[in-house]
Every structure is written in C-alpha cells, then in structure tokens.
Design a protein around this motif. Structure first.
Motif, PDB file in Angstrom:
ATOM      1  N   UNK A   1      38.439 -78.956  47.698  1.00 41.11           N
ATOM      2  CA  UNK A   1      38.325 -77.847  46.757  1.00 41.11           C
ATOM      3  C   UNK A   1      39.697 -77.450  46.228  1.00 41.11           C
ATOM      4  N   UNK A   2      40.684 -77.412  47.099  1.00 40.38           N
ATOM      5  CA  UNK A   2      42.025 -77.050  46.674  1.00 40.38           C
ATOM      6  C   UNK A   2      42.623 -78.109  45.756  1.00 40.38           C
ATOM      7  N   UNK A   3      42.294 -79.379  45.997  1.00 37.67           N
ATOM      8  CA  UNK A   3      42.769 -80.447  45.115  1.00 37.67           C
ATOM      9  C   UNK A   3      42.171 -80.300  43.719  1.00 37.67           C
ATOM     10  N   UNK A   4      40.888 -79.932  43.643  1.00 33.36           N
ATOM     11  CA  UNK A   4      40.278 -79.699  42.334  1.00 33.36           C
ATOM     12  C   UNK A   4      40.929 -78.513  41.644  1.00 33.36           C
ATOM     13  N   UNK A   5      41.190 -77.443  42.405  1.00 32.41           N
ATOM     14  CA  UNK A   5      41.852 -76.282  41.833  1.00 32.41           C
ATOM     15  C   UNK A   5      43.250 -76.604  41.331  1.00 32.41           C
ATOM     16  N   UNK A   6      43.997 -77.410  42.100  1.00 31.64           N
ATOM     17  CA  UNK A   6      45.345 -77.793  41.694  1.00 31.64           C
ATOM     18  C   UNK A   6      45.320 -78.652  40.437  1.00 31.64           C
ATOM     19  N   UNK A   7      44.300 -79.485  40.291  1.00 27.24           N
ATOM     20  CA  UNK A   7      44.168 -80.302  39.077  1.00 27.24           C
ATOM     21  C   UNK A   7      43.947 -79.436  37.857  1.00 27.24           C
ATOM     22  N   UNK A   8      43.087 -78.422  37.978  1.00 27.96           N
ATOM     23  CA  UNK A   8      42.670 -77.637  36.815  1.00 27.96           C
ATOM     24  C   UNK A   8      43.510 -76.389  36.549  1.00 27.96           C
ATOM     25  N   UNK A   9      44.323 -75.961  37.494  1.00 24.22           N
ATOM     26  CA  UNK A   9      45.143 -74.771  37.257  1.00 24.22           C
ATOM     27  C   UNK A   9      46.034 -74.925  36.021  1.00 24.22           C
ATOM     28  N   UNK A  10      46.729 -76.058  35.825  1.00 20.48           N
ATOM     29  CA  UNK A  10      47.526 -76.203  34.600  1.00 20.48           C
ATOM     30  C   UNK A  10      46.672 -76.190  33.328  1.00 20.48           C
ATOM     31  N   UNK A  11      45.452 -76.667  33.411  1.00 19.34           N
ATOM     32  CA  UNK A  11      44.546 -76.620  32.262  1.00 19.34           C
ATOM     33  C   UNK A  11      44.321 -75.167  31.847  1.00 19.34           C
ATOM     34  N   UNK A  12      44.050 -74.312  32.828  1.00 22.40           N
ATOM     35  CA  UNK A  12      43.765 -72.908  32.516  1.00 22.40           C
ATOM     36  C   UNK A  12      44.947 -72.237  31.841  1.00 22.40           C
ATOM     37  N   UNK A  13      46.162 -72.624  32.200  1.00 25.55           N
ATOM     38  CA  UNK A  13      47.349 -72.046  31.576  1.00 25.55           C
ATOM     39  C   UNK A  13      47.462 -72.453  30.110  1.00 25.55           C
ATOM     40  N   UNK A  14      47.140 -73.713  29.808  1.00 27.14           N
ATOM     41  CA  UNK A  14      47.161 -74.169  28.420  1.00 27.14           C
ATOM     42  C   UNK A  14      46.106 -73.423  27.600  1.00 27.14           C
ATOM     43  N   UNK A  15      44.909 -73.265  28.157  1.00 27.71           N
ATOM     44  CA  UNK A  15      43.833 -72.565  27.453  1.00 27.71           C
ATOM     45  C   UNK A  15      44.197 -71.118  27.173  1.00 27.71           C
ATOM     46  N   UNK A  16      44.881 -70.479  28.124  1.00 28.48           N
ATOM     47  CA  UNK A  16      45.236 -69.069  27.957  1.00 28.48           C
ATOM     48  C   UNK A  16      46.157 -68.856  26.762  1.00 28.48           C
ATOM     49  N   UNK A  17      46.920 -69.888  26.393  1.00 24.39           N
ATOM     50  CA  UNK A  17      47.849 -69.777  25.268  1.00 24.39           C
ATOM     51  C   UNK A  17      47.292 -70.351  23.975  1.00 24.39           C
ATOM     52  N   UNK A  18      46.043 -70.850  23.996  1.00 24.16           N
ATOM     53  CA  UNK A  18      45.469 -71.519  22.831  1.00 24.16           C
ATOM     54  C   UNK A  18      44.651 -70.531  22.009  1.00 24.16           C
ATOM     55  N   UNK A  19      45.025 -70.277  20.757  1.00 20.94           N
ATOM     56  CA  UNK A  19      44.281 -69.300  19.942  1.00 20.94           C
ATOM     57  C   UNK A  19      42.869 -69.728  19.606  1.00 20.94           C
ATOM     58  N   UNK A  20      42.537 -71.004  19.806  1.00 20.70           N
ATOM     59  CA  UNK A  20      41.189 -71.480  19.512  1.00 20.70           C
ATOM     60  C   UNK A  20      40.300 -71.549  20.748  1.00 20.70           C
ATOM     61  N   UNK A  21      40.772 -71.053  21.882  1.00 22.17           N
ATOM     62  CA  UNK A  21      39.934 -71.021  23.078  1.00 22.17           C
ATOM     63  C   UNK A  21      38.691 -70.186  22.829  1.00 22.17           C
TER      64      UNK A  21
END
Length: 512
Positions: free
Chosen positions: A201-221
């Motif tokens: 579970x932590x490995x999945x979270x570590x994979x996707x955490x950087x994704x969430x940061x990119x989405x947070x800065x994307x005006x088209x999210x």
C-alpha cells in the motif's frame, strides 16, 4: 532533414474544464466541452479561421455514454463527431468515431495523420470530452437538461472494439468493473514481490504522491485538489475508504469529471503557408499499439507484455533511448499500469525528476473516460514547446483491463510521418500460448491473487484466482459470509482453499 509538405504536424492543442464548485458553473454537455476544447486548439494554432476552413476530417473519442458505460438521462448526440463539428462551423467530408478504450486518443490521432498524409485534407481535428460529473450532480438535484441532438450526415463508426477483453467465465465470477480486474492484477504483483499489505500500500502511495502534486498545480484538473503524501493516499480512513482490496478511493481513477481535450493536425505545407511558426510545430516520431490476452488467459496475471512491447517498439522507431526523454505521461487509472510500463518496463523510479505524468493522473487530474490521454497529449505538446523544447515526450495510453496499449513519441524535432505500428508487435505477442482456466473447478487449490469488493466500505463479495493441485487455473467466489469475512480480514495470498462448482459458478472455502 527534408520533410515532405504532406507530413502531418500538431499545430494546436486545447483543453476545457467545468468545475461544479466554480462561480461560473453552467452544467454544459460533453459535446459543448469538446467543442470548447476544439475551439481552443484552433485558437492555439494562431490562425484559427484559416485552420477552421482547412479542416475537412474530424475524429472523436467515444464518450462513456456511447460506450454503454454510463447513463444518459439528458440525452446525447446521435453522431457525436458531427455535433462538435456543427458547433465549430465545420462541415467535414469525413467524421470518425473511434473504438472504446483509453488507447483511442493515440489511435484516432494516428488515423487522422494518415488521412492528411494521403491528401484527404490539409487539416484534421481530434477531440473528446465527458460531463459525467454534471450528469450526476444535476440529476441528483432533480434538474433536467436537453442534450439530445439528431444530426444529418454520415459518420464512420469504428464500433466498440471490446471483443476479447473479458471471457464469459470472468464475467460470471464478477470480474466486470475495472477496479475489480485491476485489483486482481495488483495483488498478483504483490504476491510475486512477496510484500505484505501495508508495504505494498505504501509503495502504491509513493508512486502516486508525485502525481497528486502535478494535478494540484494543473488548471485543467477536474476538481480543486492538493498534493497528497504516500501515507494519505495509502491509508484507509473516513475520507479514503477501501473500494476493493488493495485500493483506497485515492488510488482509483476519478470518472466524475467535466473535461474536454482536442488536438489540431495540419500538413507541413499548410502550416507553413498559414504562417504558423515552426517552433509551434510538434512532430509524431512514433505511434504503436498492442492488445493483451483476455484477463484469465494471461500466463502472468500481474504482467503487461502488450504495454512493454508497444513502448519498446515506439522507442525503437524513434531511435531514442529513455534518457533522451524530458517528459512522460503513463496512463494511471490504477497503480499497476504505471508499475508495469514505467517502473518494471523502463526501469524508471517513482520519484524520477522528470515526473511520470504531465497532467496529474486519472485519480487526481481526472479520468475523462476514454479521452484522458488526449489531455496528456495536449499537456505534452505544451511542455515540449516550452521548457522541454527540442527534447522528446512519451505518452502511454492504456485501455480496457490492461487490455490495449498505445504509445506515442512526440518532439519539436522534425521527423517524417510514420503510420501506427501494430501488426508486427501483435504477431510476436500472439506466439505466447493462452492459459485455459477450468470452467468447472473441483478440488483443493492455492490462491495466487484475490480481491474483496466493498460496498461503501463493507465487504460485499470476494474473488480468488489460483491453481488447483494439477496446476490448472481456477477462478472462484467466496462460498459464504464466513469465507468472505476471512478473506477481508486476513491476507489470503498463498492460502489453501477447497473449490467446488455449484452448477453456475465456482465457489471457494478456506481449508480447515
């Protein structure tokens, strides 16, 4: 390098989004969102009206409503590509509706390029959109919209293209929804790696955490969001319920979106004549596609050889090694397609400084139905025009249940147009024999993977896949509430079970 005037090149990209919480929210249809994105792509070319007059062919990604995957309480256009063309003031000589699947933005883009190369048109538009969020929101409020349209003219409908994705045996045992199918593959990977639930579970979270940061800065999210830690993604809680083991809601593609994306292609000759600066051109260096075996027929349930083969061929065609790429977008409906394509297939790290997404990924940016990778292509073009000018970008587009994969290599560096490559890849993949699961399984067996589906957090059903004593594969459901509870409360990987066929399906109990 001498480039033919007929070479297709991307000269415009556009995206649209409508957030329910926004002050200017209107609740528009998918057709309207697609048209807004297409209009933005025309404007992005810098010669919108010239481009509009040159477009004679259009290609649409199939909406979920047109994929038999979502209700349409407000109605829908009977010919989606023509509905968008009408809004744009375009009367195309050919309008195409692509097959179902997340790979379709790449395949429809490739087809439109082929048609430009053949002289059918000087320009083409490809587009798609979803308004699933508004459909649910407005219906819940009791509001009514009229999104139905009847249009004159013909379209080239490529059909659903869903044959061979799931067998009747898989469907009979409840492998029908993407979270369930992907969860079975994910736990098969965990079994191969020998990890316990918490570590994986932590490995999945570590994979996707950087994704969430990119989405947070994307005006088209699709919705306002924030960067999440690996723990926040992986840990179940009141706002992050378990959906189906091993997935919490923050690991699952977000389909409640109102998003559209579009790409404008033009021949090099037309782009030059229209005065579009060459530093705005993006060339397709390679496009590939491959299809996987039906889920239960795959020799390794956790692997995705079709994705790895499609990407490897795209790199070979482009003549580039992975270190030449400045940006990536790997389709991320769930972690395992990214694990397979990026981490295991290419040897990239979850925290690669280049990032594994340019949008923010499907759980955070938004999973706009079949059209997600059109957003990835649009965002990649923007990236390659700016900070990554002269470098290369790779888009990996996944469809079905890790069933279809298309890879696209883009760059501002000129290259001749190459048609989509599929047949040679598929021929090599098809030399591997299928696994034939036992339809009526009886006897003792060992669980190789499983999932427990939860309804609002409460265990509702369990599926196990494993091998019987003779080595043959079985699929079975929990036989009773006690077995279901044990599957939910323990880690069934490697457990011994008793399997029996009850006349309709296979059932399992844990061995005493």
């Amino acid at each position: 390098m001498t480039i033919s005037d007929r070479t297709p090149v991307i000269v415009g990209v556009g995206q649209s989004v409508e957030r329910i919480e926004a002050a200017d929210y209107q609740g528009v249809s998918a057709a309207e969102l697609a048209a807004r994105a297409a209009d933005a792509a025309l404007a992005d070319s810098g010669v919108a009206e010239i481009a509009r007059g040159l477009v004679k062919i259009v290609g649409a990604v199939r909406t979920f409503e047109d994929s038999n995957a979502a209700p349409s309480p407000f109605g829908k256009p009977d010919k989606f590509p023509l509905a968008i063309a009408r809004r744009l003031g375009i009367t195309p000589s050919r309008a195409v509706l692509e097959k179902v699947g997340g790979q379709s933005p790449v395949t429809i883009l490739a087809e439109m390029g082929d048609r430009i190369l053949a002289g059918e048109s000087e320009a083409a538009l490809v587009f798609g959109a979803e308004a699933i969020s508004s459909t649910r929101y407005l219906s819940g409020k009791g509001e009514v919209r009229d999104w139905a349209e009847a249009l004159d003219g013909e379209i080239d409908d490529h059909g659903f293209g869903m044959k061979g994705l799931l067998s009747p045996l898989a469907i009979a045992h409840g492998i029908t929804a993407p979270p369930i199918a992907y969860a079975l593959m994910e736990n098969a990977r965990r079994a191969r790696l020998g990890l316990d639930k918490a570590s994986y579970a932590l490995a999945m979270g570590a994979l996707f955490a950087p994704f969430s940061a990119v989405a947070a800065a994307n005006p088209y999210s699709s919705a306002a969001s924030q960067a999440l830690s690996a723990d926040e993604i992986a840990t179940p809680g009141e706002r992050n319920r378990l959906v189906t083991d091993p997935y919490t809601i923050k690991l699952v593609s977000r389909d409640q979106v109102n998003q559209g994306a579009a790409v404008l292609l033009m021949s090099v000759g037309a782009a030059r004549a229209a005065g579009i600066p060459e530093d705005r051109w993006t060339f397709v260096h390679a496009a590939t596609h491959a299809q996987e075996k039906e889920v239960l027929a795959r020799p390794a349930l956790d692997a995705y050889p079709a994705a790895n083969a499609a990407i490897a061929e795209a790199l070979a065609i482009s003549g580039k090694r992975i270190d030449a790429f400045a940006a990536f977008d790997f389709y991320s409906c769930f972690p395992i397609p990214v694990f397979n394509a990026a981490i295991e297939g290419l040897g990239l790290a979850a925290d690669d400084p280049r990032g594994l997404t340019v949008t923010g990924g499907l759980p955070y940016f938004g999973g706009a139905g079949n059209n997600y990778s059109m957003h990835a292509i649009a965002s990649m073009v923007d990236r390659l025009r700016t900070e990554a000018r002269g470098s290369f970008g790779l888009v990996g587009a996944n469809g079905g249940f890790q069933s279809k994969y298309a890879a696209l290599v883009l760059s501002g560096t000129p290259a001749p147009w190459r048609p989509l490559v599929a047949d040679p890849i598929q021929q090599a993949l098809d030399t591997v024999a299928d696994i034939a699961p036992v339809a009526e399984a009886n006897g003792n067996g060992t669980i190789e993977t499983y999932t427990v589906w939860r309804a609002k957090g409460v265990p509702a059903s369990a599926i196990a896949i494993g091998h019987l004593a003779d080595g043959s594969r079985f699929v079975a459901n929990a036989a009773d509430p006690e077995t279901l509870a044990q599957a939910a409360e323990t880690d069934p990987l490697g457990a011994t079970v008793s399997v029996r066929f009850d006349g309709k399906r296979n059932l399992f109990n844990f061995a005493a």
